[in-house]
Design an enzyme around this catalytic site. Structure first.
Site, PDB file in Angstrom:
ATOM      1  N   ARG A  48       0.812  -1.222   0.000  1.00 47.97           N
ATOM      2  CA  ARG A  48       0.000   0.000   0.000  1.00 47.97           C
ATOM      3  C   ARG A  48       0.848   1.276   0.000  1.00 47.97           C
ATOM      4  NH1 ARG A  48      -5.115  -1.060   4.084  1.00 47.97           N
ATOM      5  NH2 ARG A  48      -5.823  -2.990   3.146  1.00 47.97           N
ATOM      6  N   ASP A 156     -15.639   9.069  10.077  1.00 50.66           N
ATOM      7  CA  ASP A 156     -14.541   8.130   9.835  1.00 50.66           C
ATOM      8  C   ASP A 156     -13.243   8.851  10.178  1.00 50.66           C
ATOM      9  OD1 ASP A 156     -14.502   5.293   8.093  1.00 50.66           O
ATOM     10  OD2 ASP A 156     -12.565   6.309   8.239  1.00 50.66           O
TER      11      ASP A 156
HETATM   12  C1  LIG Z   1     -14.009  -2.011   7.023  1.00 50.31           C
HETATM   13  S1  LIG Z   1     -14.597  -0.359   7.146  1.00 50.31           S
HETATM   14  C2  LIG Z   1     -16.254  -0.627   7.772  1.00 50.31           C
HETATM   15  C3  LIG Z   1     -17.273   0.244   7.081  1.00 50.31           C
HETATM   16  C4  LIG Z   1     -18.735   0.008   7.489  1.00 50.31           C
HETATM   17  N1  LIG Z   1     -18.953   0.314   8.878  1.00 50.31           N
HETATM   18  C5  LIG Z   1     -19.173  -1.402   7.181  1.00 50.31           C
HETATM   19  O1  LIG Z   1     -19.381  -2.199   8.076  1.00 50.31           O
HETATM   20  O2  LIG Z   1     -19.301  -1.727   5.990  1.00 50.31           O
HETATM   21  C6  LIG Z   1     -13.729   0.228   8.601  1.00 50.31           C
HETATM   22  C7  LIG Z   1     -13.645   1.737   8.704  1.00 50.31           C
HETATM   23  O3  LIG Z   1     -13.161   2.095  10.020  1.00 50.31           O
HETATM   24  C8  LIG Z   1     -12.341   3.231   9.925  1.00 50.31           C
HETATM   25  N2  LIG Z   1     -11.454   3.328  11.082  1.00 50.31           N
HETATM   26  C9  LIG Z   1     -10.346   2.595  11.346  1.00 50.31           C
HETATM   27  N3  LIG Z   1      -9.752   3.023  12.453  1.00 50.31           N
HETATM   28  C10 LIG Z   1     -10.501   4.041  12.932  1.00 50.31           C
HETATM   29  C11 LIG Z   1     -10.380   4.911  14.063  1.00 50.31           C
HETATM   30  N4  LIG Z   1      -9.357   4.825  14.915  1.00 50.31           N
HETATM   31  N5  LIG Z   1     -11.336   5.845  14.241  1.00 50.31           N
HETATM   32  C12 LIG Z   1     -12.368   5.948  13.375  1.00 50.31           C
HETATM   33  N6  LIG Z   1     -12.536   5.177  12.288  1.00 50.31           N
HETATM   34  C13 LIG Z   1     -11.600   4.231  12.062  1.00 50.31           C
HETATM   35  C14 LIG Z   1     -11.595   3.010   8.610  1.00 50.31           C
HETATM   36  O4  LIG Z   1     -11.090   4.210   8.066  1.00 50.31           O
HETATM   37  C15 LIG Z   1     -12.656   2.340   7.722  1.00 50.31           C
HETATM   38  O5  LIG Z   1     -13.285   3.254   6.874  1.00 50.31           O
END
Ligand SMILES: C[S@@+](CC[C@H](N)C(=O)[O-])C[C@H]1O[C@@H](n2cnc3c(N)ncnc32)[C@H](O)[C@@H]1O
Length: 287
Positions: A48, A156
């Site tokens: 990445r 996010d």
């Molecule tokens: C796999 S996606 C899940 C999206 C959606 N909730 C779903 O279930 O389809 C995980 C998301 O969590 C966010 N994320 C990761 N670490 C985070 C943090 N410390 N605070 C807020 N968001 C975070 C990532 O940027 C990503 O967009």
């Protein structure tokens, strides 16, 4: 034959990350963002970040980390790096049972108890498929009960995904899970790019966006303000102790009786939290 030779630029220019740099980066990411990066993730990180390191004209990961952690890097490039490290996989109507339960069981119950304006937080909204699915489900509910209104906060840690969610533009394949009768009602087909669709403006306007890092001490949100929080497929990247701390903070933002929805592979087993499980991966705040 077009076999790839070892001196082809695509092969020889792939930068390997040295152990010290990996340790430095993973310690930082876990401390600041909660995301675990065990050594098995090193190859994923390399793939990445490679392009980014080269685009900056740098030759080693040490140089790259020195730059992103410098005062200049902290002003901008560091945010781009976190955009590359987070996993943003998501879908419309992902784990659809949650939306069915919300509109067919929970909302009628809240309505009977006098609720008019539902407040929802899509925490870790990624590129927007989750909060836009909420909109479709709630708008369908409102056809029978127009007096019920709602507001949705979508947050996010990654600015890049928030921008995509704000735009509401998706490849047509992305809306494959959307029921056929909703596609026309909630999306417009691009006239210039036939493979693109866009959420209709009246629905895009319904989302409020904010960048929130769950590791921050304060989220800048009101206490006891939300009826429903969806935080699905996010905490899976955190260790158990961090998950418990974050969920404890979510509880302070839920109204008494409010619901927390987690992803299908996440659970609160073994945690000491004021939550009662009422469905698989659905918890009620007993505050
Ligand atoms: C796999 S996606 C899940 C999206 C959606 N909730 C779903 O279930 O389809 C995980 C998301 O969590 C966010 N994320 C990761 N670490 C985070 C943090 N410390 N605070 C807020 N968001 C975070 C990532 O940027 C990503 O967009």
């Amino acid at each position: 034959m077009n076999a790839l030779r070892i001196d082809d630029p695509g092969v020889s220019s792939f930068l390997k990350m040295d152990e010290e740099s990996f340790e430095r980066l993973s310690t930082y990411v876990t401390r600041e963002y909660g995301i675990k990066l065990p050594s098995a993730k090193k190859t994923m990180l390399e793939s990445r970040l490679n392009r980014k390191v080269k685009a900056l004209g740098l030759n080693t990961y040490k140089e790259f980390l020195d730059f992103i952690f410098s005062e200049e890097g902290k002003q901008g490039e560091l945010y781009n790096v976190i955009d590359l490290i987070t996993t943003n996989k998501t879908d419309f109507f992902r784990e659809a049972a949650h939306f069915h339960f919300l509109v067919n069981e929970h909302l009628p119950y809240l309505q009977k108890n006098g609720l008019r304006n539902l407040k929802i937080w899509s925490a870790g909204c990624s590129t927007g498929e989750e909060p836009y699915t909420m909109i479709m489900a709630l708008e369908e509910f409102r056809k029978q009960s127009p007096e019920t209104t709602y507001s949705i906060l979508a947050t996010d840690v990654s600015i890049r995904v928030i921008q995509t969610a704000f735009q509401g533009i998706y490849d047509i394949e992305k809306i494959a899970p959307v029921p056929i009768e909703f596609k026309h009602n909630y999306f417009l087909r691009s006239k210039t790019h036939p493979r693109l669709v866009r959420v209709r403006p009246e629905y895009r306007k319904k989302l409020q966006f904010k960048r929130i890092n769950f590791m921050d001490n304060s989220y800048g949100l009101n206490k006891a303000d939300y009826d429903v929080i969806f935080c699905r497929n996010v905490l899976i990247y955190f260790d158990k102790a961090t998950q418990e701390k974050v969920i404890t903070k979510f509880c302070t933002h839920l109204k008494p009786g409010g619901l927390l929805f987690l992803g299908h592979s996440e659970s609160i087993i073994g945690m000491s939290l004021p939550l009662k499980q009422i469905r698989p991966t659905v918890y009620r705040f007993e505050g």
